[in-house]
Scaffold this active site. Structure first.
Site, PDB file in Angstrom:
ATOM      1  CB  SER A 127      -0.876   0.049   1.262  1.00  0.00           C
ATOM      2  OG  SER A 127      -1.824  -0.968   1.251  1.00  0.00           O
ATOM      3  CE1 TYR A 151      -7.634   4.855 -11.573  1.00  0.00           C
ATOM      4  CE2 TYR A 151      -7.942   7.154 -12.141  1.00  0.00           C
ATOM      5  CZ  TYR A 151      -7.568   6.184 -11.240  1.00  0.00           C
ATOM      6  OH  TYR A 151      -7.142   6.551  -9.988  1.00  0.00           O
ATOM      7  CE  LYS A 207      -7.769   8.266  -6.945  1.00  0.00           C
ATOM      8  NZ  LYS A 207      -7.679   8.154  -5.476  1.00  0.00           N
TER       9      LYS A 207
HETATM   10  N1  LIG Z   1      -1.409   2.410  -7.073  1.00  0.00           N
HETATM   11  C1  LIG Z   1      -1.446   3.393  -7.957  1.00  0.00           C
HETATM   12  O1  LIG Z   1      -1.001   3.259  -9.097  1.00  0.00           O
HETATM   13  C2  LIG Z   1      -2.006   4.735  -7.555  1.00  0.00           C
HETATM   14  C3  LIG Z   1      -1.693   5.872  -8.322  1.00  0.00           C
HETATM   15  C4  LIG Z   1      -2.225   7.111  -7.952  1.00  0.00           C
HETATM   16  C5  LIG Z   1      -3.066   7.187  -6.853  1.00  0.00           C
HETATM   17  N2  LIG Z   1      -3.364   6.059  -6.127  1.00  0.00           N
HETATM   18  C6  LIG Z   1      -4.253   6.204  -4.982  1.00  0.00           C
HETATM   19  O2  LIG Z   1      -3.553   5.872  -3.805  1.00  0.00           O
HETATM   20  C7  LIG Z   1      -4.504   5.521  -2.805  1.00  0.00           C
HETATM   21  C8  LIG Z   1      -4.064   4.233  -2.136  1.00  0.00           C
HETATM   22  O3  LIG Z   1      -4.199   3.146  -3.027  1.00  0.00           O
HETATM   23  P1  LIG Z   1      -3.103   2.019  -3.192  1.00  0.00           P
HETATM   24  O4  LIG Z   1      -2.725   1.993  -4.624  1.00  0.00           O
HETATM   25  O5  LIG Z   1      -2.064   2.133  -2.154  1.00  0.00           O
HETATM   26  O6  LIG Z   1      -3.950   0.676  -2.976  1.00  0.00           O
HETATM   27  P2  LIG Z   1      -4.362  -0.107  -1.633  1.00  0.00           P
HETATM   28  O7  LIG Z   1      -5.346  -1.131  -2.086  1.00  0.00           O
HETATM   29  O8  LIG Z   1      -3.181  -0.586  -0.915  1.00  0.00           O
HETATM   30  O9  LIG Z   1      -5.073   1.031  -0.774  1.00  0.00           O
HETATM   31  C9  LIG Z   1      -6.429   1.381  -0.935  1.00  0.00           C
HETATM   32  C10 LIG Z   1      -6.982   1.464   0.462  1.00  0.00           C
HETATM   33  O10 LIG Z   1      -8.321   1.965   0.455  1.00  0.00           O
HETATM   34  C11 LIG Z   1      -8.946   1.366   1.563  1.00  0.00           C
HETATM   35  N3  LIG Z   1     -10.392   1.532   1.521  1.00  0.00           N
HETATM   36  C12 LIG Z   1     -11.257   1.249   0.518  1.00  0.00           C
HETATM   37  N4  LIG Z   1     -12.516   1.497   0.922  1.00  0.00           N
HETATM   38  C13 LIG Z   1     -12.436   1.963   2.202  1.00  0.00           C
HETATM   39  C14 LIG Z   1     -13.386   2.391   3.170  1.00  0.00           C
HETATM   40  N5  LIG Z   1     -14.701   2.387   2.934  1.00  0.00           N
HETATM   41  N6  LIG Z   1     -12.932   2.806   4.394  1.00  0.00           N
HETATM   42  C15 LIG Z   1     -11.612   2.787   4.681  1.00  0.00           C
HETATM   43  N7  LIG Z   1     -10.670   2.384   3.803  1.00  0.00           N
HETATM   44  C16 LIG Z   1     -11.079   1.979   2.589  1.00  0.00           C
HETATM   45  C17 LIG Z   1      -8.522  -0.096   1.460  1.00  0.00           C
HETATM   46  O11 LIG Z   1      -8.747  -0.807   2.673  1.00  0.00           O
HETATM   47  C18 LIG Z   1      -7.045   0.079   1.152  1.00  0.00           C
HETATM   48  O12 LIG Z   1      -6.303   0.118   2.346  1.00  0.00           O
HETATM   49  C19 LIG Z   1      -5.852   5.442  -3.506  1.00  0.00           C
HETATM   50  O13 LIG Z   1      -6.543   6.654  -3.337  1.00  0.00           O
HETATM   51  C20 LIG Z   1      -5.440   5.269  -4.955  1.00  0.00           C
HETATM   52  O14 LIG Z   1      -6.449   5.671  -5.866  1.00  0.00           O
HETATM   53  C21 LIG Z   1      -2.844   4.856  -6.459  1.00  0.00           C
END
Ligand SMILES: NC(=O)c1ccc[n+]([C@@H]2O[C@H](COP(=O)([O-])OP(=O)(O)OC[C@H]3O[C@@H](n4cnc5c(N)ncnc54)[C@H](O)[C@@H]3O)[C@@H](O)[C@H]2O)c1
Length: 263
Positions: free
Chosen positions: A18, A156, A163
């Site tokens: 994460s 997406y 977003k």
């Molecule tokens: N991985 C990528 O390429 C990327 C790029 C840009 C932005 N992001 C953003 O980074 C953030 C983290 O995502 P990640 O990639 O680390 O994946 P991840 O799956 O590790 O994290 C997503 C988190 O959201 C939590 N979540 C979902 N619904 C929830 C709820 N109702 N209450 C509490 N928590 C909830 C999940 O439990 C999880 O811990 C997200 O906003 C994602 O869109 C990710």
């Protein structure tokens, strides 16, 4: 030490991959203290094990971000534990798979509502709940994670819309919180292989294309996002608020990959 003595709540750790975990590690590395939240009991043990691996006393709380009651409970527990909050990290997103994949014109209203609720509105929910504690800090800072909203990434879909809403919500929250000397910013991260990312079909292509497009010739790491997060959460960035900071190895500035323009 960018965060010496600073107390930071990190919401959104699911596992070691994460982005939120990389942020937590960066906060600890920079001298800060961390509390974690996990979404539900299914994730509890994994998150507690991670917490234990760095600090047996690291506070962990259950928080489904769609529950104002749970957000208020976490704020109460933090008030007792720390009495103040210097940083809040919102690293949370979700859209139902059946609404994410088929295309934006096929998004159901329920899927739309869920995606925007969990991925955008919860930033406001958590910030509101933590404001009384953030206001007590000399350097209160809120940070969320977004992804390149100015462009279309096939697959997406509704998450791209969520977003865009998240970034607008971040700017309005920045205005509301600013007079209380609390800053609100977003990091727009490049693609990183995580649990959430695996839910986007064709994510492997986004990684390949991203590294071909990037001026640095590669994708970013979660650690690089964590390092920028530590800067934005701490007093070294005291003049920055309402901004989307790109941590994407430069991918977002490019039109086509360099290879496409070489003869
Ligand atoms: N991985 C990528 O390429 C990327 C790029 C840009 C932005 N992001 C953003 O980074 C953030 C983290 O995502 P990640 O990639 O680390 O994946 P991840 O799956 O590790 O994290 C997503 C988190 O959201 C939590 N979540 C979902 N619904 C929830 C709820 N109702 N209450 C509490 N928590 C909830 C999940 O439990 C999880 O811990 C997200 O906003 C994602 O869109 C990710």
């Amino acid at each position: 030490m960018l965060l010496e003595g600073k107390k930071v709540l990190v919401a959104g750790v699911a596992n070691r991959s994460s982005i939120a975990w990389a942020v937590a590690e960066a906060v600890l590395r920079e001298g800060g203290q961390v509390a974690l939240t996990y979404q539900n009991q299914r994730l509890e043990q994994r998150v507690r094990d991670l917490a234990q691996s760095v600090d047996p006393h690291l506070p962990c709380y259950e928080l489904d971000a769609s529950s104002s009651e749970q957000a208020a409970e976490v704020a109460d527990m933090l008030a007792k534990e720390w009495g103040v909050l210097d940083g809040l990290v919102h690293s949370i997103a979700f859209a139902p798979k059946e609404d994410l994949t088929p295309g934006i014109l096929k998004t159901s209203l329920d899927g739309w509502n869920t995606a925007l609720h969990i991925s955008a509105y919860t930033l406001l929910e958590l910030t509101r709940a933590m404001m009384p504690l953030l206001e007590k800090s000399e350097s209160g800072s809120v940070l969320t994670l977004t992804y390149d909203t100015g462009k279309v990434y096939p697959n997406y879909n509704v998450m791209g819309v969520a977003k865009a809403a998240l970034e607008a919500a971040m700017r309005y929250a920045c205005w509301d919180a600013g007079r209380k000397q609390v800053r609100v910013n977003a990091i727009s991260a490049g693609p990183i292989k995580t649990l959430a990312a695996r839910g986007i079909s064709g994510f492997g292509n986004m990684l390949d294309e991203g590294s071909r497009k990037s001026p640095l010739g590669r994708n970013v790491t979660a650690e690089e996002v964590g390092n920028t997060a530590a800067f934005l959460l701490g007093p070294a960035s005291s003049g920055i608020t309402g901004q989307v900071v790109f941590v994407d190895a430069g991918q977002s500035i490019m039109g086509v990959p360099a290879a496409a323009t070489t003869a």
